[in-house]
Design a protein around this motif. Sequence first.
Motif, short mmCIF file in Angstrom:
data_model
loop_
_atom_site.label_atom_id
_atom_site.label_comp_id
_atom_site.label_asym_id
_atom_site.label_seq_id
_atom_site.Cartn_x
_atom_site.Cartn_y
_atom_site.Cartn_z
N VAL A 139 24.54 -71.21 13.22
CA VAL A 139 24.00 -71.14 11.85
C VAL A 139 22.50 -70.88 11.89
O VAL A 139 21.98 -70.04 11.14
CB VAL A 139 24.31 -72.45 11.10
N ASP B 294 28.07 -74.79 16.97
CA ASP B 294 28.22 -74.33 15.58
C ASP B 294 26.90 -74.41 14.82
O ASP B 294 26.53 -73.48 14.08
CB ASP B 294 29.29 -75.16 14.87
N TYR B 295 26.18 -75.51 14.99
CA TYR B 295 24.88 -75.67 14.33
C TYR B 295 23.93 -74.56 14.81
O TYR B 295 23.21 -73.95 14.01
CB TYR B 295 24.31 -77.04 14.64
N GLN C 139 20.00 -67.82 10.48
CA GLN C 139 18.79 -68.02 9.67
C GLN C 139 17.58 -67.31 10.27
O GLN C 139 16.64 -66.95 9.54
CB GLN C 139 18.52 -69.51 9.52
#
Length: 705
Positions: free
Chosen positions: A153, A149-150, A157
């Motif tokens: 993200v 999940d990190y 970005q």
Amino acid sequence: MCINSNSLKQTLKSVCFHSSSAHFISWDRQSSIETFYTSLIEHCTTRNYIARTHNRIYIHGVQNNGFIITKLINACSDIGEIEYARHLFDAFPDKYVFLWNGIIRGYSMHGMLAQVLQMYSNMQLAYVSPDSFTFPNVFKACGGLMAVDYGRVVHGQVFRHGYGEDLFVQNGVLIFYSKCGRNDSACAVFNTMSTRNIVSWTSMISGYAQNLQPLVAMSVFRDMIRSGVKPDWISLISVLKACSDVEELILGKSVHALAINMGFEFEQDMRVSLTSFYAKCGLVVDAKYLFDLIEVEDTLLWNAMIAGFVKNGHTVEALNLFNEMISKGIHPDAGTLQSAIMAFSQHGSLKQAQWMGSYVEKSRFRDDTYIRSALIDMYSKCGNVELAREVFDSTTVKDVVLWSAMIMGYAVHGQGREAINLCNDMKDSKILPNEVTFLGLITACSHSGLVEEGWNFFLGMNDHSVAPQQKHYAGVVDMLGRVGHLAKAFNVIRSMPVEPSVSVWGALLGACKIHRNLRLGEFAARKVFALDPLHTGHYVQLSNLYALTGMWDQVDEVRVLMKSKGLSKGVGISTIEINGKLQSFRMGDRSHARSDEIYRKLQWLEMKLMEFGFKPDIESALHDLDEEDRGFTFCNHSERLAIAYGLICTSPGTTLRIIKNLRACVNCHCATKLISKIVDREIVVRDANRFHHFKDGACSCADFW
């Protein structure tokens, strides 16, 4: 400004060790100061040099020069002084992206992945925008921590900061998704890349190979070659792993040839991969040749060779190599011990298994769950389920792997009730069963005649979201077939959501042989031969079925068919352990130095058997011998010779432990039950399917075998 090596060393001594003198150098330009300190920092190899250089930076008043401090942070990371690097980072007042990249790089270099993500989060909070040097280290940390999940993200970005087309960053994204097992996401990124280099291709090949998609990995490798990208040694190693997993010899040998042509053959990792490849593909001679060429004592290399020997049934060679490894002072890792324990399991010597257990208990891996599970399996397969239970009970943290190993241990010894009781204890411990657990339970019930319980376990798999596989169906068919429920077994096969495998039809054929169901047996045999026309055991099963029903012409037809295919029934070999040493016998074997004593004991046993009313069952013979010859042949079966040898070599009351490579015949099974009563011994026999514990005229299998 040019600084030669000798003058730089002299300057380094002056700056670092004569701090009391006022050595101030006038610089005309700021760039000259940066050039000087850059050269100075590059020669800092200890914390002491770093500290003294840092001190001079303060004296010269350039402690707020981000370029110099970033270089110093990198130098600290390079020599392992990550705490000092963090001290430098924290002390800098206005941190810009290069400093953040420096400390993130340092944490990444030293495997401090959680700190990498923490620093990246802090960087976001400080409103510092990442660049193309930031993202690869962050993605590496996400992959290492399986932080899917990190990582997603951060992937978003990447586009927001305008690096969506940066090849360096895109490769980092590929590696992240591949390490997390998200091959579909990696493929989606790969397909959108306008430019790909060898790192891009290698990331995809390695990802597929590591995530159990070897065929796709090989396909991507072929696409890379066709696209004109020259492989490096890492891509060759990755595709070799894929070839090993599916035993793809042709492509693997082509990769080997490519490695030779490109000069990669002598790379240490390449040698290890090639050794592992040939070993897994069954070419242990070629693997051993490569192994012997390597002088570096690499644990992974030894692991590959030992595992290859184990996989291909070369148990003695595996154990010899393991002993050689220890004698040379090469420390085994968890992989080594797992392979060695498996070799001891195959070998069957309880005494040597106990030595291995003692070795593990003294090692740093004694609390490793997988190692302890392997020990349980080893003791079970060496005939001592009590020792297996001792390992189980002494293990503090028990996961599903450990519980399943113990349940399977009970299963192979036909201790169905014990397996069920352990399963209940497992539920009380809030451990959920997996597919191995259910296979053990079904096998235990099959070997104990607990049909209703086994059927309920099979039906209960769906309640735990465990989909039955071919081996579970084969186990249920075997269980039902043993007790004569052939129609129900056949209906189970017909209801399977996938095409039944050869193991499923083979189980039905075996049941038809037991219960002399000729029509269904012939049907099952046709299915088996269509799937696996070169498996000798299935022809023997059909031949036995014909023999049991008196159809001797058909027995001869099966023999002719086997001969036309170049097949022959395997030679029965029985091995007995005496004082930690194994002695093997074949049917009618007279090669042993004590052969005369063995046959005298055998004749004595036959006389005692007749006194107890034993009469051989001659119906199951594979050929129409006369009755006298049949009886003589049964008397000379390998397990009878092993028993006779054990009786003359051991003191009264000693348990005899025998391993047979084939399934025991009906006559030897019945005879061994009586022999155990005649000589007042426990006789433990491991045949091709399971363990039999003969004692006081009975067998632990209760004739469910």
